[in-house]
Design an enzyme around this catalytic site. Structure first.
Site, PDB file in Angstrom:
ATOM      1  N   ARG A 155       0.803  -1.224   0.000  1.00 19.05           N
ATOM      2  CA  ARG A 155       0.000   0.000   0.000  1.00 19.05           C
ATOM      3  C   ARG A 155       0.838   1.277   0.000  1.00 19.05           C
ATOM      4  NH1 ARG A 155      -5.474   0.791   1.330  1.00 19.05           N
ATOM      5  NH2 ARG A 155      -5.980   2.813   2.252  1.00 19.05           N
ATOM      6  N   TYR A 156       2.019   1.251   0.589  1.00 24.91           N
ATOM      7  CA  TYR A 156       2.685   2.512   0.883  1.00 24.91           C
ATOM      8  C   TYR A 156       4.094   2.682   0.314  1.00 24.91           C
ATOM      9  CZ  TYR A 156      -1.014   2.949   4.443  1.00 24.91           C
ATOM     10  OH  TYR A 156      -2.205   3.033   5.085  1.00 24.91           O
TER      11      TYR A 156
ATOM     12  N   ARG B 162      16.840 -27.320   6.015  1.00 23.36           N
ATOM     13  CA  ARG B 162      16.497 -26.472   7.149  1.00 23.36           C
ATOM     14  C   ARG B 162      17.602 -25.443   7.428  1.00 23.36           C
ATOM     15  NH1 ARG B 162      11.126 -26.609   7.723  1.00 23.36           N
ATOM     16  NH2 ARG B 162      10.380 -28.750   7.545  1.00 23.36           N
ATOM     17  N   HIS B 163      18.210 -24.940   6.361  1.00 20.30           N
ATOM     18  CA  HIS B 163      19.296 -23.971   6.513  1.00 20.30           C
ATOM     19  C   HIS B 163      19.294 -23.084   5.276  1.00 20.30           C
ATOM     20  CE1 HIS B 163      23.251 -22.228   7.185  1.00 20.30           C
ATOM     21  NE2 HIS B 163      23.296 -22.806   8.383  1.00 20.30           N
TER      22      HIS B 163
ATOM     23  N   THR C 253      31.424 -18.647   7.165  1.00 22.95           N
ATOM     24  CA  THR C 253      30.280 -19.092   7.941  1.00 22.95           C
ATOM     25  C   THR C 253      29.043 -18.374   7.415  1.00 22.95           C
ATOM     26  OG1 THR C 253      29.403 -19.405  10.187  1.00 22.95           O
ATOM     27  CG2 THR C 253      30.489 -17.315   9.725  1.00 22.95           C
TER      28      THR C 253
ATOM     29  N   HIS D 292       1.148  25.643  25.778  1.00 24.63           N
ATOM     30  CA  HIS D 292       0.125  24.851  26.482  1.00 24.63           C
ATOM     31  C   HIS D 292      -1.143  24.720  25.633  1.00 24.63           C
ATOM     32  CE1 HIS D 292       2.650  25.622  30.036  1.00 24.63           C
ATOM     33  NE2 HIS D 292       2.654  26.881  29.602  1.00 24.63           N
TER      34      HIS D 292
ATOM     35  N   SER E 146     -15.357  12.774   4.058  1.00 20.34           N
ATOM     36  CA  SER E 146     -16.209  11.959   4.926  1.00 20.34           C
ATOM     37  C   SER E 146     -17.359  11.404   4.102  1.00 20.34           C
ATOM     38  CB  SER E 146     -16.754  12.797   6.087  1.00 20.34           C
ATOM     39  OG  SER E 146     -17.788  12.101   6.766  1.00 20.34           O
TER      40      SER E 146
ATOM     41  N   ARG F 190      -2.015   9.889   8.462  1.00 23.65           N
ATOM     42  CA  ARG F 190      -1.257   8.694   8.077  1.00 23.65           C
ATOM     43  C   ARG F 190       0.173   8.766   8.610  1.00 23.65           C
ATOM     44  NH1 ARG F 190      -0.514   7.602   1.805  1.00 23.65           N
ATOM     45  NH2 ARG F 190      -2.788   7.359   1.973  1.00 23.65           N
TER      46      ARG F 190
END
Length: 478
Positions: free
Chosen positions: A18-19, A83-84, A109, A157, A287, A301
């Site tokens: 989406r972004y 599995r690696h 490694t 404030h 809206s 957003r």
């Protein structure tokens, strides 16, 4: 093969679907990751060959010719079996490079490709973000310069305070962004390469390959680091580079998130006060129920995603704290998510903020109801200059101000302080000065001069390295 509609039956991260921009999405893609692994194996083979190991030009050339030819289906099948993930791609690369197969990953490694690729991706991520941050700053600087002397009501404030200017307020936002620019550049420049360090960081496997020749091992590390585009490698590591590097990286991104949240919150507040608005498209709907609404959805957003960006910092903090001894693997799954999401989210908020700053709409008519109250000190000074007593004038103004405030607060009327001043014969010596005393520009102090100096000394010099990348505009799809 999946039908196209099947993509809608699985969760898709909105960060990508989406972004986020194409360039940042690619930076964290599998293709970028696994082709970088292959490049790192080539760097290693080239350096080992140059330092005397029995590796041929033909083997290197074969590897170079198949960098982009990644069989993702084969790699996935290998990973299901082994599995690696790293060994799955070693086997997949070896399958299409049969001549080079014996020397792929020689002495290394898993973290040789894993961690070094992560560092490359982090570096490249900063390179994508920095021009975007520069463009946001450039747009805001233009905005600040344009409205450097346009008066507006300042708030402390979130209550009316003294006047400032629209441009000066934008410089408060820019001040934080300049700190983010310096932070991102520092974080990028502080990144080092993991290099060739072996399983626990001791380089034991490479020392064995080079028959105890420490100088060659150090030269191997230097050569590979240089080929990867880094000036320095970390001199000591465990199996991984220190996960505090990830803390430093996400700290500056989270800090950027705080800046964007503050800016966009201010924009949302000012939109409510009808002082300025983010861009609003001709056919955009604010809206579904209230047709008149112009919601600040872009700023909202940015605030929403910035909160996510700030919270991501807790991941590397916790990960670094629980890395036992030379390393534990409980970092891996977390880092796959948190590092990518941090950069993707930062990318999104900067792109969205650029779009906002390119189209900010200012409503310049300035007529705050509190302006007469702010002018009272000027009225007192004018009366004293005309021969009045400061204390007597202060008491007169105090009484009239409270009466006017009661009309506003209790009766919902307009601020009528000036009418009360004009009706009181005590103030007759200065009535012809009232218009000048109420000129909003006399209340903004040195705000315009501060804008000019701040932009020239603090902002424009930071933007200079990015001048060639400024002519990019952002069109949001959503």
């Amino acid at each position: 093969m999946e039908a196209p509609e099947d993509e809608f039956t699985k969760y898709r991260s909105p960060l990508v679907s989406r972004y986020a921009s194409k360039e940042m999405s690619y930076n964290f893609s599998d293709r970028k990751k696994f082709t970088t692994w292959r490049k790192l194996w080539i760097f290693l083979a080239k350096a080992e060959k140059a330092l005397g190991l029995p590796i041929t030009d033909a083997q290197v050339a074969e590897m170079e010719s198949r960098v982009e030819d990644v069989d993702f289906a084969m790699a996935a099948e290998q990973e299901r079996k082994l599995r690696h993930d790293v060994m799955a791609h070693v086997h997949t690369f070896a399958y299409c490079c049969p001549t080079a197969a014996p020397i792929i990953h020689l002495g290394a490694t898993s973290c040789y490709v894993g961690d070094n690729t992560d560092l490359i991706v982090l570096r490249d991520g900063f390179e994508i973000l920095l021009p975007k941050l520069a463009r946001v700053m450039d747009r805001l600087a233009n905005f600040a310069e344009k409205y450097a002397d346009l008066p507006t009501l300042g708030f402390t404030h979130y209550q009316p305070a003294q006047l400032t200017t629209v441009g000066k307020r934008a410089c408060l936002w820019l001040q934080d962004l300049t700190m983010d620019m310096r932070n991102l550049r520092r974080a990028r420049d502080d990144l080092r390469f993991r290099g060739v360090k072996g399983t626990t960081g001791t380089q034991a496997s490479f020392l064995q390959l080079f028959q105890g020749d420490h100088a060659k091992v150090e030269e191997l590390d230097r050569m590979v680091t240089e080929m990867a585009g880094f000036k320095k490698a970390y001199l000591v590591t465990g199996q991984t580079y220190s996960r505090k590097v990830d803390i430093d990286t996400l700290s500056v991104l989270a800090s950027l998130g705080a800046t964007v949240h503050k800016i966009c919150t201010d924009i949302r507040l000012l939109a409510n006060l009808k002082e300025l608005e983010e861009p609003f498209e001709k056919e955009q709907i604010g809206s579904s129920a209230m047709p008149y609404k112009r919601n600040p959805m872009r700023a909202e957003r940015c605030c929403s995603l910035s909160r996510h960006l700030m919270t991501l910092l807790s991941d590397p903090l916790q990960t670094a704290s629980v890395q036992w001894l030379e390393r534990t693997l409980d970092d891996s799954a977390n880092r796959r998510i948190s590092l990518a999401e941090a950069f993707l989210t930062a990318d999104i908020v900067l792109s969205t903020l650029q779009n906002i700053t390119e189209g900010l709409v200012v409503y310049p008519k300035f007529c705050p109801e509190d302006l007469p109250f702010m002018a009272t000190e000027n009225i007192i000074m004018a009366m004293v200059k005309a021969g009045g007593n400061r204390q007597d004038c202060h008491e007169k103004i105090r009484v009239l101000s409270q009466q006017a405030a009661a009309v506003v607060k209790q009766d919902g009327g307009d601020n009528d302080l000036l009418d009360r001043v004009k009706a009181d014969s005590y103030f007759s010596p200065i009535l012809d000065q009232l218009d000048a005393l109420l000129d909003p520009k006399t209340f903004t102090g040195r705000a315009p001069q501060q804008v000019t100096r701040f932009l020239s000394e603090e902002v424009y010099p930071l933007l200079e390295p990015f001048r060639s990348k400024m002519d990019v505009t952002i069109e949001l799809e959503l």
